[in-house]
Design a protein around this motif. Structure first.
Motif, PDB file in Angstrom:
ATOM      1  N   GLU A 108     -51.897   4.020  42.063  1.00  0.00           N
ATOM      2  CA  GLU A 108     -52.310   4.556  40.764  1.00  0.00           C
ATOM      3  C   GLU A 108     -51.425   4.093  39.619  1.00  0.00           C
ATOM      4  O   GLU A 108     -51.712   4.390  38.458  1.00  0.00           O
ATOM      5  CB  GLU A 108     -52.312   6.089  40.806  1.00  0.00           C
ATOM      6  CG  GLU A 108     -53.232   6.684  41.855  1.00  0.00           C
ATOM      7  CD  GLU A 108     -54.698   6.359  41.633  1.00  0.00           C
ATOM      8  OE1 GLU A 108     -55.065   5.928  40.514  1.00  0.00           O
ATOM      9  OE2 GLU A 108     -55.497   6.527  42.584  1.00  0.00           O
ATOM     10  N   ARG A 184     -48.759   7.312  30.919  1.00  0.00           N
ATOM     11  CA  ARG A 184     -49.765   8.364  30.961  1.00  0.00           C
ATOM     12  C   ARG A 184     -49.185   9.769  31.008  1.00  0.00           C
ATOM     13  O   ARG A 184     -49.871  10.726  30.638  1.00  0.00           O
ATOM     14  CB  ARG A 184     -50.685   8.140  32.159  1.00  0.00           C
ATOM     15  CG  ARG A 184     -51.553   6.882  32.009  1.00  0.00           C
ATOM     16  CD  ARG A 184     -52.514   6.720  33.169  1.00  0.00           C
ATOM     17  NE  ARG A 184     -53.340   7.920  33.354  1.00  0.00           N
ATOM     18  CZ  ARG A 184     -54.018   8.174  34.470  1.00  0.00           C
ATOM     19  NH1 ARG A 184     -53.962   7.324  35.479  1.00  0.00           N
ATOM     20  NH2 ARG A 184     -54.746   9.270  34.581  1.00  0.00           N
ATOM     21  N   HIS A 185     -47.942   9.921  31.466  1.00  0.00           N
ATOM     22  CA  HIS A 185     -47.389  11.277  31.567  1.00  0.00           C
ATOM     23  C   HIS A 185     -45.881  11.194  31.708  1.00  0.00           C
ATOM     24  O   HIS A 185     -45.351  10.251  32.299  1.00  0.00           O
ATOM     25  CB  HIS A 185     -47.982  12.005  32.773  1.00  0.00           C
ATOM     26  CG  HIS A 185     -47.790  13.489  32.739  1.00  0.00           C
ATOM     27  ND1 HIS A 185     -48.713  14.356  32.193  1.00  0.00           N
ATOM     28  CD2 HIS A 185     -46.773  14.278  33.186  1.00  0.00           C
ATOM     29  CE1 HIS A 185     -48.289  15.604  32.302  1.00  0.00           C
ATOM     30  NE2 HIS A 185     -47.101  15.583  32.906  1.00  0.00           N
ATOM     31  N   SER A 198     -48.268  17.714  24.903  1.00  0.00           N
ATOM     32  CA  SER A 198     -48.207  16.277  24.659  1.00  0.00           C
ATOM     33  C   SER A 198     -47.116  15.990  23.642  1.00  0.00           C
ATOM     34  O   SER A 198     -46.779  16.842  22.808  1.00  0.00           O
ATOM     35  CB  SER A 198     -49.549  15.730  24.165  1.00  0.00           C
ATOM     36  OG  SER A 198     -49.867  16.268  22.893  1.00  0.00           O
ATOM     37  N   SER A 203     -48.999  12.898  27.435  1.00  0.00           N
ATOM     38  CA  SER A 203     -48.966  14.221  28.046  1.00  0.00           C
ATOM     39  C   SER A 203     -47.635  14.442  28.761  1.00  0.00           C
ATOM     40  O   SER A 203     -47.025  13.504  29.280  1.00  0.00           O
ATOM     41  CB  SER A 203     -50.137  14.407  29.008  1.00  0.00           C
ATOM     42  OG  SER A 203     -50.052  13.498  30.095  1.00  0.00           O
ATOM     43  N   ILE A 237     -52.887  12.515  40.766  1.00  0.00           N
ATOM     44  CA  ILE A 237     -53.028  11.410  39.822  1.00  0.00           C
ATOM     45  C   ILE A 237     -54.126  10.481  40.312  1.00  0.00           C
ATOM     46  O   ILE A 237     -54.124  10.062  41.480  1.00  0.00           O
ATOM     47  CB  ILE A 237     -51.713  10.618  39.677  1.00  0.00           C
ATOM     48  CG1 ILE A 237     -50.599  11.522  39.120  1.00  0.00           C
ATOM     49  CG2 ILE A 237     -51.905   9.395  38.791  1.00  0.00           C
ATOM     50  CD1 ILE A 237     -49.235  10.853  39.104  1.00  0.00           C
ATOM     51  N   ASP A 238     -55.084  10.193  39.434  1.00  0.00           N
ATOM     52  CA  ASP A 238     -56.056   9.147  39.725  1.00  0.00           C
ATOM     53  C   ASP A 238     -56.355   8.382  38.433  1.00  0.00           C
ATOM     54  O   ASP A 238     -55.677   8.574  37.428  1.00  0.00           O
ATOM     55  CB  ASP A 238     -57.320   9.710  40.371  1.00  0.00           C
ATOM     56  CG  ASP A 238     -58.054  10.719  39.496  1.00  0.00           C
ATOM     57  OD1 ASP A 238     -57.932  10.651  38.249  1.00  0.00           O
ATOM     58  OD2 ASP A 238     -58.768  11.577  40.042  1.00  0.00           O
ATOM     59  N   ASP A 240     -58.565   8.681  36.286  1.00  0.00           N
ATOM     60  CA  ASP A 240     -59.086   9.455  35.170  1.00  0.00           C
ATOM     61  C   ASP A 240     -58.201  10.603  34.719  1.00  0.00           C
ATOM     62  O   ASP A 240     -58.377  11.102  33.601  1.00  0.00           O
ATOM     63  CB  ASP A 240     -60.462  10.032  35.529  1.00  0.00           C
ATOM     64  CG  ASP A 240     -61.482   8.953  35.842  1.00  0.00           C
ATOM     65  OD1 ASP A 240     -61.467   7.921  35.137  1.00  0.00           O
ATOM     66  OD2 ASP A 240     -62.259   9.132  36.793  1.00  0.00           O
ATOM     67  N   SER A 241     -57.269  11.057  35.557  1.00  0.00           N
ATOM     68  CA  SER A 241     -56.584  12.298  35.205  1.00  0.00           C
ATOM     69  C   SER A 241     -55.196  12.394  35.829  1.00  0.00           C
ATOM     70  O   SER A 241     -54.877  11.729  36.816  1.00  0.00           O
ATOM     71  CB  SER A 241     -57.425  13.505  35.635  1.00  0.00           C
ATOM     72  OG  SER A 241     -57.650  13.470  37.034  1.00  0.00           O
ATOM     73  N   VAL A 242     -54.395  13.271  35.217  1.00  0.00           N
ATOM     74  CA  VAL A 242     -53.123  13.735  35.775  1.00  0.00           C
ATOM     75  C   VAL A 242     -53.178  15.256  35.740  1.00  0.00           C
ATOM     76  O   VAL A 242     -53.248  15.850  34.661  1.00  0.00           O
ATOM     77  CB  VAL A 242     -51.916  13.244  34.955  1.00  0.00           C
ATOM     78  CG1 VAL A 242     -50.618  13.778  35.552  1.00  0.00           C
ATOM     79  CG2 VAL A 242     -51.882  11.723  34.877  1.00  0.00           C
ATOM     80  N   ILE A 243     -53.153  15.885  36.910  1.00  0.00           N
ATOM     81  CA  ILE A 243     -53.261  17.332  37.005  1.00  0.00           C
ATOM     82  C   ILE A 243     -52.025  17.860  37.742  1.00  0.00           C
ATOM     83  O   ILE A 243     -51.709  17.397  38.839  1.00  0.00           O
ATOM     84  CB  ILE A 243     -54.533  17.768  37.756  1.00  0.00           C
ATOM     85  CG1 ILE A 243     -55.783  17.247  37.038  1.00  0.00           C
ATOM     86  CG2 ILE A 243     -54.569  19.284  37.904  1.00  0.00           C
ATOM     87  CD1 ILE A 243     -55.993  17.786  35.640  1.00  0.00           C
TER      88      ILE A 243
END
Length: 257
Positions: A108, A184-185, A198, A203, A237-238, A240-243
């Motif tokens: 990723e 990304r984060h 953010s 983020s 993590i993928d 499209d998103s970070v959760i």
């Protein structure tokens, strides 16, 4: 991809307590919970303040407990840590230009783990040597996503005393991240608070430690210690998103019928 973040262990000598709590018992409970529920994680990242005192014995105890952890792990340093004592025990860790910094390339993207420690100081630093190292690691990542791990947050959390203990060179750090363009984060520790938001379009998240916590207090000149529940983060993590889920691992109140 699932990874785990654990932060601010603040280990002391076995049998001793800190803030009325036993950091070693808390760490053992954390590792047990990870093994039981997230043994499939690709990586566990410990984002600093592994020790409260920086003593060799605390790192030896940590090494003994980490031998029980099922997923692979990476260790970072915080302002309470002592590099030489840490490296004396974890002798397979390779220091980069004298700092405990590393990368992990995953499907990723690239995980970059910084060393912001300044011996004897509570704030974090990224001097010219560390910024050069980061710039090179970002250049190597090229167009791949990057996820940054730092003990000290480079962003304000609006708790004034803690904000004075962040990364001094936050603007220089952001300039490098902006140049890369695909960070990304940012995951941080140090504040002992569950925080998400953010920073300049990136983020960010912070989480509680495994021992004591900081009270939610916006006074300009104090930090109160609390016994709020310890936590670790379960991060997905993928493309499209970070959760990030903040898990209070000592909470046993769930009931299923």
């Amino acid at each position: 991809m699932k990874i785990i973040q654990v932060t601010d262990l603040h280990l002391v000598k076995p049998g001793a307590t800190l803030c009325g709590l036993d950091p070693l018992a808390r760490l053992r409970a954390c590792i047990t919970d990870i093994n039981q529920n997230h043994g499939d994680a690709e990586l566990v990242i410990f984002t600093g303040d592994l020790s409260d005192t920086g003593e060799v014995i605390t790192y030896r105890v940590l090494a003994e407990e980490l031998a029980k952890l099922l997923p692979p792990f990476r260790l970072m340093l915080g302002n309470h840590d002592e590099r030489n004592a840490f490296l004396n025990v974890f002798d397979t860790v390779r220091a980069e230009d004298g700092f405990v910094q590393s990368v992990e390339d995953t499907r990723e993207g690239r995980l970059i783990m910084l060393d912001t420690l300044v011996p004897g100081r509570p704030e974090g630093r990224l001097d010219e040597a560390r910024l050069r190292w980061l710039q090179q690691r970002l250049l190597e990542a090229r167009d791949r996503p990057v996820f940054l791990f730092s003990h000290h947050p480079p962003f304000p959390i609006y708790m004034p005393l803690l904000d004075r203990m962040g990364i001094i060179e936050a603007d220089a750090l952001y300039a490098l991240l902006k140049e890369h363009g695909n960070v990304r984060h940012i995951f941080a520790g140090h504040a002992h608070r569950p925080i998400a938001g953010s920073w300049r379009g990136i983020s960010v998240s912070v989480l509680r430690g495994t021992n004591h916590q900081s009270a939610l207090d916006f006074s300009p000149d104090r930090i109160a210690v609390t016994h709020e529940p310890p936590a670790y983060a379960v991060i997905f993590i993928d493309r499209d998103s970070v959760i990030a889920h903040f898990h209070d691992f000592l909470d046993r109140t769930a009931a299923y019928r």
